[in-house]
Design an enzyme around this catalytic site. Sequence first.
Site, PDB file in Angstrom:
ATOM      1  CB  SER A 111      -0.969  -0.034   1.187  1.00  0.00           C
ATOM      2  OG  SER A 111      -1.923   0.985   1.088  1.00  0.00           O
TER       3      SER A 111
ATOM      4  CG  ASP B 108      -4.110  -3.139  -3.905  1.00  0.00           C
ATOM      5  OD1 ASP B 108      -4.209  -3.055  -5.148  1.00  0.00           O
ATOM      6  OD2 ASP B 108      -5.037  -2.820  -3.146  1.00  0.00           O
TER       7      ASP B 108
ATOM      8  CG  HIS C 202      -5.644  -2.341   0.357  1.00  0.00           C
ATOM      9  ND1 HIS C 202      -5.094  -1.965  -0.850  1.00  0.00           N
ATOM     10  CD2 HIS C 202      -4.978  -1.619   1.305  1.00  0.00           C
ATOM     11  CE1 HIS C 202      -4.155  -1.060  -0.652  1.00  0.00           C
ATOM     12  NE2 HIS C 202      -4.053  -0.845   0.645  1.00  0.00           N
TER      13      HIS C 202
END
Length: 453
Positions: free
Chosen positions: A159, A183, A253
Amino acid sequence: MLYSRLVGLLWISHQLVMGMDGECGVFTDLGLQHSLIGTSLNVQLLLYTRANSTCGRILKHEDPFSQPQLRPKRPTTFIIHGYRPTGSPPGWIDEFVELLLDRADLNVIVVDWNRGATSINYLTPVANTPKVARNVTDFIKKMQDHEASLSSIHLIGISLGAHISGFIGAAFEGRVGRITALDPAGPQFTDTSTDKRLDPSDAQFVDVVHTDMDALGFRKPLGHIDYYANGGSDQPGCPKTIAGGSGYFKCDHQRSVYLFLDSIKNTTCNMTSYPCRSYQDFLDAKCLDCDQFKDGGCPVFGYDVLHWKERLLQLNQTSVYFTTNSLHPFCKTLYKVEIVTWNQETKKAYITLKLYGKEQETEATIDHTASEFQQYTKTTLLAQFDQGLQKVEKVLLRFRTGNLLCPRYKLRLLRIQLTPIQSNLRPMCRYDLLLEHNKDVFFRPIPCRVFSF
């Protein structure tokens, strides 16, 4: 007597926490109160090696090699987490470290910036990402002073950690060996210039997986290869509504992490990916040609993608697609299904297939769109099964129109052929079948004739 036993237990507990030759570092554990009031950035580096695989050693920025376990000439992998809205440690850290050390003799360094990533205000951790990057960059420069090679450094960013990895790589003008972005965060990074986010120039090789591009993740390609798992957004098994609780917000996610972990530990169940213009084309079986990768075949997802590095660098930026199961093992088994019908009128239908082995069975429903069947015209479909069978002894075939107002017509098959995509098993065929709406038809597959349409 009781007192002495208590002292003994306390001593044993102390040894387990401290380790036999020094203190074990612990990932920062915060709570909701810290999220509400905010935290000041503090970066802690925890070193794990095969000599201390369960006891992280805290590395001092001013003197990294005060910990003798850190070997500068050994390959080094950094794990960099992302936004932590509740302040809790990532639940996957220990497994990540363990799996990496099982695969190779590494320095694994966990970058703990939980103090700085924990805040109810997402913009605060975003603002901290360049600061974290500078901190780790300075540490790597000290490693270079002791003959550490940039090309042997692997940054794994999750992330916000993906963009932190990009900032670190940019500071070294792309000479870092590899960046793996799980991601990458989308909010506040979408539509920004390349110097403000991850991009392919940040490392010698950048591989990216997208699992939540319609919410917390980044939509556009960012690496030399960009994997769009299950199309890059909704992941199987994740809640589809807010009734699913916190999983509704984070499951898609976080799936990027668990897919990558699976690629490290599960070397017999490879998730092969296919270059394609869109996910729809992939599901329509229009992208199963791997000729551009020559003898290597299409690249697998995850840890071992470096086997395709040189070819991917030649192709520059490649977007690839693959599908997964909802749980480990995530890999699916793909079959190309070719159907030719007798029907004079064009028919539309959804197809379900079930394969039976000696003691196993597996099912695939092709329902992303209604397939169109024209007389004497080969219709190609992609069937995705949750597991593979060594020998298929029987096949179930079913079709439905999906339209309650349409007459329930029959589908007359001249031929059906099932070809496994990822194995050397031979194609299976059956000829002259009559299918009735929503009724199961069983058949035993036979060798295919040399016969084409």
